[in-house]
Design a protein around this motif. Structure first.
Motif, PDB file in Angstrom:
ATOM      1  N   TYR A 173      45.838  40.513  44.326  1.00  0.00           N
ATOM      2  CA  TYR A 173      46.084  41.262  43.100  1.00  0.00           C
ATOM      3  C   TYR A 173      44.848  42.059  42.682  1.00  0.00           C
ATOM      4  O   TYR A 173      43.710  41.565  42.790  1.00  0.00           O
ATOM      5  N   ILE A 174      45.085  43.261  42.190  1.00  0.00           N
ATOM      6  CA  ILE A 174      44.100  44.029  41.437  1.00  0.00           C
ATOM      7  C   ILE A 174      44.761  44.432  40.127  1.00  0.00           C
ATOM      8  O   ILE A 174      45.826  45.054  40.138  1.00  0.00           O
ATOM      9  N   VAL A 175      44.161  44.059  39.013  1.00  0.00           N
ATOM     10  CA  VAL A 175      44.657  44.486  37.714  1.00  0.00           C
ATOM     11  C   VAL A 175      43.748  45.602  37.217  1.00  0.00           C
ATOM     12  O   VAL A 175      42.545  45.384  37.029  1.00  0.00           O
ATOM     13  N   ASN A 176      44.288  46.786  37.035  1.00  0.00           N
ATOM     14  CA  ASN A 176      43.512  47.925  36.538  1.00  0.00           C
ATOM     15  C   ASN A 176      43.606  47.978  35.019  1.00  0.00           C
ATOM     16  O   ASN A 176      44.692  48.112  34.457  1.00  0.00           O
ATOM     17  N   THR A 177      42.449  47.904  34.347  1.00  0.00           N
ATOM     18  CA  THR A 177      42.434  47.931  32.883  1.00  0.00           C
ATOM     19  C   THR A 177      42.537  49.344  32.327  1.00  0.00           C
ATOM     20  O   THR A 177      42.886  49.527  31.165  1.00  0.00           O
ATOM     21  N   ASN A 178      42.203  50.344  33.125  1.00  0.00           N
ATOM     22  CA  ASN A 178      42.395  51.751  32.774  1.00  0.00           C
ATOM     23  C   ASN A 178      42.364  52.549  34.063  1.00  0.00           C
ATOM     24  O   ASN A 178      42.321  51.959  35.152  1.00  0.00           O
ATOM     25  N   ASP A 179      42.394  53.874  33.975  1.00  0.00           N
ATOM     26  CA  ASP A 179      42.469  54.686  35.192  1.00  0.00           C
ATOM     27  C   ASP A 179      41.200  55.490  35.451  1.00  0.00           C
ATOM     28  O   ASP A 179      41.242  56.489  36.184  1.00  0.00           O
ATOM     29  N   ARG A 180      40.074  55.077  34.905  1.00  0.00           N
ATOM     30  CA  ARG A 180      38.816  55.789  35.164  1.00  0.00           C
ATOM     31  C   ARG A 180      38.317  55.456  36.569  1.00  0.00           C
ATOM     32  O   ARG A 180      38.498  54.346  37.064  1.00  0.00           O
ATOM     33  N   PRO A 181      37.647  56.414  37.236  1.00  0.00           N
ATOM     34  CA  PRO A 181      37.239  56.220  38.628  1.00  0.00           C
ATOM     35  C   PRO A 181      36.358  54.998  38.869  1.00  0.00           C
ATOM     36  O   PRO A 181      36.408  54.413  39.962  1.00  0.00           O
ATOM     37  N   ASP A 182      35.552  54.600  37.883  1.00  0.00           N
ATOM     38  CA  ASP A 182      34.699  53.438  38.096  1.00  0.00           C
ATOM     39  C   ASP A 182      35.451  52.118  37.916  1.00  0.00           C
ATOM     40  O   ASP A 182      34.871  51.047  38.081  1.00  0.00           O
ATOM     41  N   HIS A 183      36.755  52.203  37.615  1.00  0.00           N
ATOM     42  CA  HIS A 183      37.585  51.008  37.504  1.00  0.00           C
ATOM     43  C   HIS A 183      38.690  50.957  38.560  1.00  0.00           C
ATOM     44  O   HIS A 183      39.146  49.863  38.906  1.00  0.00           O
ATOM     45  N   VAL A 184      39.106  52.104  39.079  1.00  0.00           N
ATOM     46  CA  VAL A 184      40.201  52.140  40.059  1.00  0.00           C
ATOM     47  C   VAL A 184      39.750  52.692  41.411  1.00  0.00           C
ATOM     48  O   VAL A 184      40.550  52.760  42.343  1.00  0.00           O
ATOM     49  N   GLY A 185      38.488  53.055  41.536  1.00  0.00           N
ATOM     50  CA  GLY A 185      38.016  53.727  42.748  1.00  0.00           C
ATOM     51  C   GLY A 185      38.176  52.916  44.019  1.00  0.00           C
ATOM     52  O   GLY A 185      38.324  53.477  45.110  1.00  0.00           O
ATOM     53  N   GLY A 186      38.141  51.593  43.915  1.00  0.00           N
ATOM     54  CA  GLY A 186      38.263  50.749  45.099  1.00  0.00           C
ATOM     55  C   GLY A 186      39.685  50.431  45.501  1.00  0.00           C
ATOM     56  O   GLY A 186      39.916  49.791  46.538  1.00  0.00           O
ATOM     57  N   ASN A 187      40.664  50.863  44.708  1.00  0.00           N
ATOM     58  CA  ASN A 187      42.064  50.535  45.012  1.00  0.00           C
ATOM     59  C   ASN A 187      42.469  50.931  46.426  1.00  0.00           C
ATOM     60  O   ASN A 187      43.066  50.148  47.171  1.00  0.00           O
ATOM     61  N   GLU A 188      42.153  52.171  46.806  1.00  0.00           N
ATOM     62  CA  GLU A 188      42.577  52.667  48.118  1.00  0.00           C
ATOM     63  C   GLU A 188      41.981  51.830  49.237  1.00  0.00           C
ATOM     64  O   GLU A 188      42.671  51.484  50.215  1.00  0.00           O
ATOM     65  N   HIS A 189      40.711  51.478  49.125  1.00  0.00           N
ATOM     66  CA  HIS A 189      40.048  50.706  50.176  1.00  0.00           C
ATOM     67  C   HIS A 189      40.735  49.353  50.361  1.00  0.00           C
ATOM     68  O   HIS A 189      41.034  48.947  51.500  1.00  0.00           O
ATOM     69  N   PHE A 190      40.985  48.658  49.254  1.00  0.00           N
ATOM     70  CA  PHE A 190      41.605  47.339  49.370  1.00  0.00           C
ATOM     71  C   PHE A 190      43.030  47.431  49.899  1.00  0.00           C
ATOM     72  O   PHE A 190      43.477  46.557  50.639  1.00  0.00           O
ATOM     73  N   ALA A 191      43.743  48.478  49.531  1.00  0.00           N
ATOM     74  CA  ALA A 191      45.094  48.675  50.059  1.00  0.00           C
ATOM     75  C   ALA A 191      45.071  48.989  51.547  1.00  0.00           C
ATOM     76  O   ALA A 191      45.973  48.580  52.297  1.00  0.00           O
ATOM     77  N   ARG A 192      44.047  49.694  52.001  1.00  0.00           N
ATOM     78  CA  ARG A 192      43.965  50.104  53.407  1.00  0.00           C
ATOM     79  C   ARG A 192      43.551  48.964  54.322  1.00  0.00           C
ATOM     80  O   ARG A 192      44.085  48.819  55.429  1.00  0.00           O
TER      81      ARG A 192
END
Length: 329
Positions: free
Chosen positions: A99-118
């Protein structure tokens, strides 16, 4: 007698006033000044309590929960720090990042999403289809991240795939009840995460002791929303002794905090809000408000003259936010 010459008396006086709910025109106490974000060049993994750790230095703070079911993250940091973030997490657990819970959509909070998904393997959960990680966020976060007009475009794999649009979403993971609360604050889609057994709250940018709160007017943020979020956090967090210890708080940026730190920040936002409301009611223009410097006594701690969120930007956003609120004038 000069109260500053007697620290114990000053601390007791400040604590007494804080507990009684007195809010004056000047601040009562100040927190320890946090280092600027630019000074954080190395990752630091800080044990919090229970099975929760805080990973600092990757952009926004990352909350890490580990256990038999795998790894849960609150926010994923900046994209450029993803490889280092994985290395740090692996010192705690070799389990799958589920799980990754994103608290907002700013790049310093969601920037790693793609890496973990990949890099993740498909989750062994039927409803996940071929997803390699559940990315949880409020529905408006997905709306913005999937907007094809955004430049640069955000890859599909980084988008939230487990959204919620109700006031609260509950999870059970690693033997712990986890509650995710929606709070319109810095944007219209902020989330706060409570780890009930560990007694830890991850706040995102609603609480950031390194600077004045961000108010993104274009995405539905408001100063009153931030203050309501801080008041809600005060209700959730329970101190252990003299407002120290107890519930531990992982803020959006900066050092690990407890209830006392939250109280100080909430007091500051309340006082600044009240000053601005008074100026608006007296008919002061934005330029006059800026000239009056309503944050001047807090600027040594929270103020910034450079960077992505300056004091001037905060005052302007707060003024416009309060001016558009019914009854503000």
């Amino acid at each position: 007698m000069d109260v500053l010459s007697s620290k114990p008396r000053f601390v007791c006086l400040a604590a007494a006033l804080l507990f009684s709910g007195v809010v004056g025109s000047t601040p009562l106490v100040y927190p320890q000044e946090a280092p600027s974000r630019s000074s954080q060049t190395e990752l630091e993994l800080v044990p919090v309590q229970g099975n929760i750790s805080m990973l600092a230095g990757a952009g926004g703070n990352i909350t890490v929960q580990v256990g038999k079911d795998g790894v849960l993250l609150v926010d994923s940091g900046a994209a450029a720090m993803s490889a280092k973030v994985v290395e740090a997490i692996r010192t705690l657990s070799k389990g799958q990042i589920t799980y990754i819970v994103n608290t907002n959509d700013r790049p310093d909070h969601v920037g790693g999403n793609e890496h973990f998904a990949r890099v993740g393997r498909p989750l062994a959960i039927n409803r996940a289809a071929q997803a390699s990680v559940f990315i949880v966020a409020f529905s408006t976060i997905l709306d913005r991240m999937s907007d094809r007009n955004v430049t640069p475009a955000i890859p599909d794999s980084a988008w939230p795939n487990d959204t919620y649009s109700v006031p609260q979403k509950n999870l059970s993971f690693n033997g712990e009840a986890i509650q995710i609360f929606h709070q319109s604050a810095t944007t219209d889609g902020d989330s706060v995460v409570l780890f009930r057994r560990s007694d830890v709250v991850s706040t995102g940018d609603i609480f950031d002791p390194t600077e004045y709160p961000i108010i993104d007017l274009k995405t539905g943020g408001s100063l009153q929303g931030v203050l309501e979020g801080l008041n809600r956090l005060r209700q959730m967090a329970i101190p252990a002794d003299h407002v120290e210890g107890g519930t531990m708080i992982v803020p959006g940026h900066g050092r690990l905090c407890d209830v006392a730190d939250l109280y100080i920040y909430q007091q500051m936002v309340t006082i600044v809000r009240d000053r601005l409301q008074d100026m608006i009611k007296r008919g002061l223009t934005l330029e006059q408000v800026k000239a009056a410097r309503p944050t001047r006594d807090y600027d040594p701690i929270y103020g910034r003259d450079t960077g992505t969120w300056t004091t001037d930007m905060f005052v302007e956003a707060a003024y416009r936010s309060l001016s558009s609120t019914p009854g503000a004038r």
